[in-house]
Design an enzyme around this catalytic site. Structure first.
Site, PDB file in Angstrom:
ATOM      1  CG  ASP A 173      -1.998  -1.049   1.193  1.00 12.35           C
ATOM      2  OD1 ASP A 173      -1.781  -2.064   0.491  1.00 12.35           O
ATOM      3  OD2 ASP A 173      -3.036  -0.863   1.837  1.00 12.35           O
ATOM      4  CE  LYS A 241      -5.275   1.864   2.432  1.00  7.96           C
ATOM      5  NZ  LYS A 241      -4.186   1.143   3.119  1.00  7.96           N
ATOM      6  CE  LYS A 277      -6.997  -1.487   2.446  1.00  8.35           C
ATOM      7  NZ  LYS A 277      -5.641  -1.918   2.817  1.00  8.35           N
TER       8      LYS A 277
END
Lengths: 341, 284
Positions: A173, A241, A277
């Site tokens: 991430d 995300k 996400k």
């Protein structure tokens, strides 16, 4: 199987074709600012409308189990210890020990230095993402690139990523450089994502999945969120995300909806499915169900798999488990019956 | 031209706020003579759920307050009730068909009950706690601590206000937080008392008042895993044995229905758990 270098080349070529030129600040700016703007009122009304669906009984049961299987169980605190990561892992493996049919979560998400601890604690439950087994087992995700601020030199960020990947992280991430994005240096953001993507390559040929954190709470407008989403996808992100969870507001339904729309448009354009996400601020199963509805209505139900949709959450799981216990036993459960995180 | 009456809709009291029932339902409350008095919210299981969440959230602050402070807060309720006695007398006369003298006496008794229980707040521990003799160089101390979230089915016995107060006040003394189901046919004084509580020093969530059908709501509270005790004081007309069985699943403390709930130390101690600790007498 493609080598990292050729994959990077393919990404750059695709971008060049789309932009009609190299991925320079000017070309990216022309392209990203040419994307139609967002009707903020319409977007918020649409998101609010999707949040009013009534999901009950067997649908709710399905939704709850789906939510659990989509959770990236997260601990990202300065005070994290090996013990805390181990207990997080054991919760990921059996979220509700009193109910053996409770599904496992999709992944555990930790800081880079905790990856090896998480991998070891998962043991057999950990299944590295290989081309043969794309969806088996619990993954280990690591935040990298000077999370959460992203304020470090590119060399440090790449070292951060390589370190997590070599420790066994299946997913990375990364945070984008919001400062560069907001001051219009799109080329720099693009190059960074491409470089991080290249650093996600593993010796066995299976890349670590790259999730690009836009930190929408710092992007200020929906238009910026849309542009950042396009930019992240252009540069080769596998997932986009919303947030780090360290900045308020974190994930909101309208922001996630706007990102899902980009994913939908990209799928229409290229046939490639990008994951989404939302992370941070989703604490109740009621909220999470709204996200499921939004995904199903925007990009389609085939996105409701761990490969294409995740919840970044820590406290959400407990609320979902309480709901699940209520549905199983027929009476309300309480916080004494789930873990204290 | 005659003026239209403006009847009040009585709402629930949950977490220091006055929400309508989640279900959107109301029911008509009649006077003793059968005349329409007002609409009251008909609470549902989800209102009970929300009330338990509010009570649980308020528990830490209320049980953590000093006993002296809790006593002051409870005494303050008596003061405010005194200031609004005319309203309560009026409501009792309408709801119960009581005479002015009887209604006035009931309000007096309710106020006195608050004062009586307020006084116990910083004293019951001395009576119920103990320094136990042990054969070693240790202090061995037993102290009562609050049970937690108490669900109460309020009685009508002694009048709608007095019955409500005599069920709620003792649970608050030790630092419990409560979810009370007001009496079904005479709930208005309970909600009016909620308005008193909301403007007093009682923190939001310490007292949560539901109106509606106890037969519908009580089973959900009895089986709720986050409720620690169940006071069935006013549940004589319900199928209360089944409530007791449901409560047994999560080992709740249960008090059976009683015809009379005069202020007593026993009612305070009913919602306490004894904690015993050992402590060395000296470091030498």
């Amino acid at each position: 199987m493609t080598s990292p270098a050729s994959a990077e080349l393919a990404t750059r070529e695709r971008t060049t074709t789309l932009l009609g030129g190299e991925a320079t600040d000017a070309n990216l700016r022309r392209y990203l600012h040419g994307i139609p703007g967002i009707d903020a009122v319409g977007l918020e009304a649409r998101a609010a409308g999707l949040g009013t669906r009534s999901i009950k009984t067997s649908s709710k049961r399905w939704a709850i189990d789906t939510i659990i299987s989509l959770i990236d169980l997260t601990t990202l605190e300065g005070a994290d210890t090996h013990g805390k990561v181990r207990s997080l892992v054991s919760k990921a493996v059996s979220p509700d020990p009193s109910s053996p049919d409770c599904p496992r979560v999709a992944a555990v998400c930790v800081y880079g230095d905790m990856v090896s601890v998480a991998v070891e604690a998962l043991g057999a439950a950990h299944s590295a993402r290989t081309p043969e087994t794309p969806d088996a087992g619990i993954r280990v995700a690591a935040v990298a690139t000077a999370f959460p601020s992203g304020r470090a030199s590119l060399a440090v960020k790449l070292a951060d990523v390589a370190d997590a990947v070599s420790a066994g992280a299946d997913e990375i991430d990364m945070v984008i450089d919001r400062g560069a994005f907001l001051s219009g240096r799109y080329g720099q953001v693009y190059d960074e994502i491409v470089a991080v993507k290249a650093a996600c390559a593993r010796a066995d040929g299976a890349d670590a999945h790259l999730k690009v954190i836009l930190e929408t709470g710092e992007l200020n407008t929906y238009d910026n969120v849309r542009r950042a989403s396009w930019l992240a996808i252009l540069a080769g992100g596998d997932f986009i995300k919303t947030s780090t969870g360290k900045v308020a507001p974190a994930a909101t339904l309208p922001v996630t909806l706007s990102m899902l729309e980009v994913v939908r448009d990209w799928h229409r354009l290229t046939g490639v499915k990008i994951g989404v996400k939302p992370a941070g601020g989703i604490r109740t199963s009621k909220d999470a169900i709204k996200y499921l509805v939004t995904v199903a209505e925007t990009v389609g139900e085939e996105w409701l798999t761990p490969q294409l949709f995740r919840f970044g959450a820590s406290s959400l799981l407990n609320d979902v488990l309480l709901q699940r216990q209520k549905m199983t036993t027929g009476h309300y459960s309480g916080p004494d019956y789930v873990t204290i995180d | 031209m005659t003026r239209l009456t403006v009847p009040k809709t009585y709402k629930l009291y949950i977490g220091g706020k006055f929400p309508r029932s989640e279900s959107g339902r109301v029911y008509a409350v009649s006077s003793a003579g059968g005349d329409f008095l007002a609409n009251a919210a008909k609470g549902s299981r989800k209102d009970a759920r929300d009330a338990v969440v509010a009570a649980r959230a308020a528990l830490k602050g209320w049980s953590g307050a000093t006993a002296y402070n809790r006593g002051q807060v409870l005494y303050r309720i008596a003061e405010l009730l005194e200031g609004r006695r005319a309203q309560f007398i009026d409501e009792i006369m309408q709801a119960e068909g009581a005479s002015a003298a009887a209604a006035s006496a009931q309000v007096d008794d309710a106020i006195d009950a608050w004062v009586w229980y307020a006084g116990w707040a910083d004293k019951y521990v001395q009576v119920a706690g103990n320094a136990n003799p042990v054969s070693g160089p240790y202090f061995n101390l037993s102290v009562p601590e609050p049970t937690g979230v108490v669900a109460i089915v309020a009685p009508q016995a002694g009048g709608s206000l007095l019955g409500f107060v005599s069920a709620v006040a003792p649970a608050l003394v030790a630092g419990n937080t409560v979810v009370v189901i007001a009496h079904e046919t005479a709930p208005l004084t309970a909600i009016s008392l909620g308005e008193v509580l909301a403007t007093s020093d009682v923190p939001g969530g310490v007292v949560n008042i539901l109106t509606g059908s106890p037969a519908e709501i009580a089973p959900w509270l009895a089986s709720h895993a986050d409720v620690n005790a169940l006071d069935l004081l006013g549940a004589g007309a319900l199928d209360w044995v089944n409530l007791q069985i449901a409560a047994a699943d999560t080992l709740k403390r249960v008090l059976p229905p009683e015809p009379d709930a005069a202020p007593s130390l026993a009612r305070i101690l009913a919602f306490t758990e004894t904690k015993t600790v050992w402590h060395t007498k000296s470091l030498l």
